[in-house]
Design a protein around this motif. Structure first.
Motif, short mmCIF file in Angstrom:
data_model
loop_
_atom_site.label_atom_id
_atom_site.label_comp_id
_atom_site.label_asym_id
_atom_site.label_seq_id
_atom_site.Cartn_x
_atom_site.Cartn_y
_atom_site.Cartn_z
N LEU A 199 0.81 -1.21 0.00
CA LEU A 199 0.00 0.00 0.00
C LEU A 199 0.85 1.27 0.00
N ALA A 200 2.16 1.14 0.25
CA ALA A 200 3.05 2.31 0.15
C ALA A 200 3.05 2.87 -1.27
N TRP A 201 2.64 2.07 -2.26
CA TRP A 201 2.60 2.50 -3.66
C TRP A 201 1.20 2.96 -4.08
N ARG A 202 0.36 3.31 -3.12
CA ARG A 202 -1.04 3.60 -3.46
C ARG A 202 -1.19 4.82 -4.38
N PHE A 203 -0.23 5.76 -4.35
CA PHE A 203 -0.31 6.91 -5.24
C PHE A 203 0.29 6.62 -6.62
N GLN A 204 1.17 5.63 -6.70
CA GLN A 204 1.83 5.34 -7.97
C GLN A 204 1.03 4.37 -8.84
N LEU A 205 0.30 3.44 -8.21
CA LEU A 205 -0.43 2.43 -8.99
C LEU A 205 -1.39 3.07 -10.00
N PRO A 206 -2.25 4.02 -9.61
CA PRO A 206 -3.16 4.61 -10.61
C PRO A 206 -2.41 5.38 -11.71
N ALA A 207 -1.34 6.08 -11.34
CA ALA A 207 -0.60 6.86 -12.34
C ALA A 207 0.05 5.95 -13.37
N LEU A 208 0.68 4.87 -12.91
CA LEU A 208 1.35 3.94 -13.83
C LEU A 208 0.33 3.19 -14.68
N ALA A 209 -0.76 2.77 -14.05
CA ALA A 209 -1.81 2.06 -14.81
C ALA A 209 -2.43 2.99 -15.85
#
Length: 562
Positions: free
Chosen positions: A267-277
């Motif tokens: 969940l530390a990547w919660r801000f990056q997942l939507p941007a990368l997807a």
């Protein structure tokens, strides 16, 4: 008296860097004398090119034509072939950026009843790129009551009359106004009229001074979209009998594997997942071994680099990774440097690797790695972690307290009354000794995220996560096999200027071992980069990914031309 109105300068305050930065860059690149362009602009006093343009008496294109002529006619000046006087103005217009934190502070002041204005020394832009200036002015007007342009008023800073125009437009007296400027020659006439004048050297100190003077708390940074655990697909892959990895994924396209550090979660990547997807990638954030829903075998040897890199069949995930991005963890460098086969018969090809904060150094023979740790005071906590059971007892006693103390930003408003000291941990008898028993919440872990982290660590405990630190000599021995190798993959290192542990200086000289290394730096960022500066990090990652050769962008990437 508290101010009723706040007036912001534009160039060098809300818009940075200022024009002078681009004039100096042009002089340097064209081998012109220092101050050559500024002198050509300022020559003539109140009737100089710059003064007439800022009063709206000539347009920007006229200014550029005359500046070009003056530069080429200047005695003794060796203006090079290809020189263009329009270059610094084009670069200023295209590369200068509004300071979002100050702009949000201006909007907050407005919402709290303060009158707000921007006093801009500007020209009439009739050049082909003039739409950029119009967009910038529109953005300013959304945050403040008034935007006053010198070219429309017919008077420019530092002429005191421009401040009188601003006072009349706002309907306030000088003693009711705070003016923010970056040049003393603009601040002096404001003071002479009776205004409070605040010199702006950097955005952080300006925000603190604004809060002190007005009493209005500046808002935190606008955060990009984040995902909740229920908004992503969850998968599991068995790497060998009885040991599995859990991962959360979002998006379709080339696969990116995201690896977190300690004490974190996917969940530390919660801000990056939507941007990368959203950019056309399949982003997969792992629960690292020992964390969350991934297996947590108790043996220390299970967490050596060699053992962790022995993955039986990650093809069960459905794709070989097109890149690895790691936060506060050395696992990506281990994979890249040793080129370890993840599958004995069919090694995975990893075409690129990125790291947040964590540098790469090859193992050095003839030196005890634990002794090397002892020479770095801020790594004393890692020595405290060595004895199994000791750190576990302390960190598991109150998991919520542990996480609220460890995962905090470097910002003053998020700091505890007593700073976490990573030195002398063994001497104190614990990492958290002397810290508050009931610390306030961390801005990096809002209640839903904190609750999720707490549940995950209650289920997994801290033994597995701490075991990662307990293979120092084993990792060193294994890494010695690759000490003469270089990492020839495209690589990215993002350093953080306020990280007390993984300081940027530790990465000096990395290019000797990682020749394709690209660097990016976030000066106003601490240890938890993807949580502290998520928008900036997303931009950095996507720009880097777009530039990777030779694979094309995903078809649905917003920057794809396919």
């Amino acid at each position: 008296m508290a101010p009723r109105a706040v007036i912001f300068g534009l160039s060098g305050v809300l818009l940075r860097p200022g024009l002078q930065h681009f004039l100096s860059a042009c002089e340097r690149d064209c081998h012109l004398p220092r101050g050559f362009l500024a002198a050509a602009l300022d020559s003539g006093g109140s009737e100089s090119l710059e003064s007439r343009a800022l009063r709206g008496q000539i347009s920007l294109s006229q200014l550029q034509e005359e500046l070009e002529r003056r530069c080429r006619a200047a005695p003794g000046a060796a203006v090079p072939e290809g020189f263009s006087a329009s270059r610094p103005f084009r670069e200023f217009r295209s590369r200068a950026r509004l300071e979002a934190p100050l702009l949000r502070a201006a909007a907050a002041l407005r919402s709290h009843g303060f009158l707000t204005a921007v006093l801009a020394n500007s020209w009439l832009d009739d050049t082909p790129g003039r739409s950029r200036w119009a967009e910038l002015l529109q953005e300013l007007r959304r945050s403040v009551h008034l935007v006053l342009e010198s070219c429309r008023l017919g008077v420019a800073k530092p002429d005191p009359r421009v401040f009188s125009c601003a006072l009349d437009a706002l309907g306030v007296r000088p003693e009711e106004v705070l003016f923010l400027g970056c040049r003393e020659r603009d601040l002096a006439p404001a003071r002479a009229l009776g205004m409070a004048a605040l010199p702006v050297r950097d955005t952080g100190s300006a925000l603190r001074d604004l809060q002190r003077i007005t009493g209005v708390q500046p808002p935190g940074p606008e955060l990009p979209v984040a995902v909740e655990p229920q908004e992503v697909a969850h998968g599991y892959v068995e790497i060998r009998p009885g040991v599995r990895f859990h991962f959360a994924e979002l998006g379709r396209g080339p696969a990116l594997v995201l690896c977190h550090g300690f004490p974190e979660s996917w969940l530390a990547w919660r801000f990056q997942l939507p941007a990368l997807a959203g950019a056309g990638f399949r982003a997969m954030a792992l629960d690292m071994k020992g964390f969350g829903e991934s297996s947590a075998p108790p043996d220390v040897s299970e967490y050596s680099q060699e053992r962790i890199c022995q993955v039986g069949n990650p093809g069960n995930v459905g794709a070989d990774p097109d890149g690895m991005i790691s936060s506060l963890s050395w696992i990506n460098w281990a994979v890249a440097s040793l080129n370890t086969p993840f599958r004995p018969a069919q090694p995975i090809k990893i075409p690129a690797v990125a790291s947040l904060n964590t540098p790469f150094r090859p193992a050095q023979p003839g030196s005890d790695p634990l002794e090397q740790l002892r020479r770095i005071p801020n790594f004393d906590y890692q020595l405290y972690f060595q004895q199994p059971g000791v750190a576990e007892a302390e960190l598991e006693k109150d998991i919520e307290r542990t996480l609220k103390i460890l995962i905090r930003s470097h910002e003053p408003e998020d700091r505890l009354p007593v700073d976490l000291d990573l030195r002398h941990v063994q001497e104190r008898g614990g990492l958290l000794v002397g810290l508050p028993e009931d610390p306030p919440g961390s801005r990096l872990l809002p209640p839903p995220a904190l609750d999720y982290y707490v549940r995950q660590f209650r289920a997994s405990g801290f033994r597995g996560p701490l075991n990662w630190y307990r293979n120092v000599r084993e990792n060193w021995s294994w890494a010695l096999r690759a000490r003469h190798r270089t990492i020839r993959l495209p690589a990215l290192l993002v350093t953080a200027g306020k990280d007390p542990v993984l300081q940027p200086r530790l990465s000096h000289g990395m290019e000797a071992w990682v020749p394709q290394l690209q660097r990016r730096h976030l000066e106003n960022c601490g240890h938890w980069t993807q949580l502290e500066r998520p928008a900036e990090l997303n931009r950095i990652l996507l720009e880097w990914l777009r530039e990777l050769p030779p694979e094309p962008l995903p078809p649905n990437s917003p920057n794809s031309k396919l």
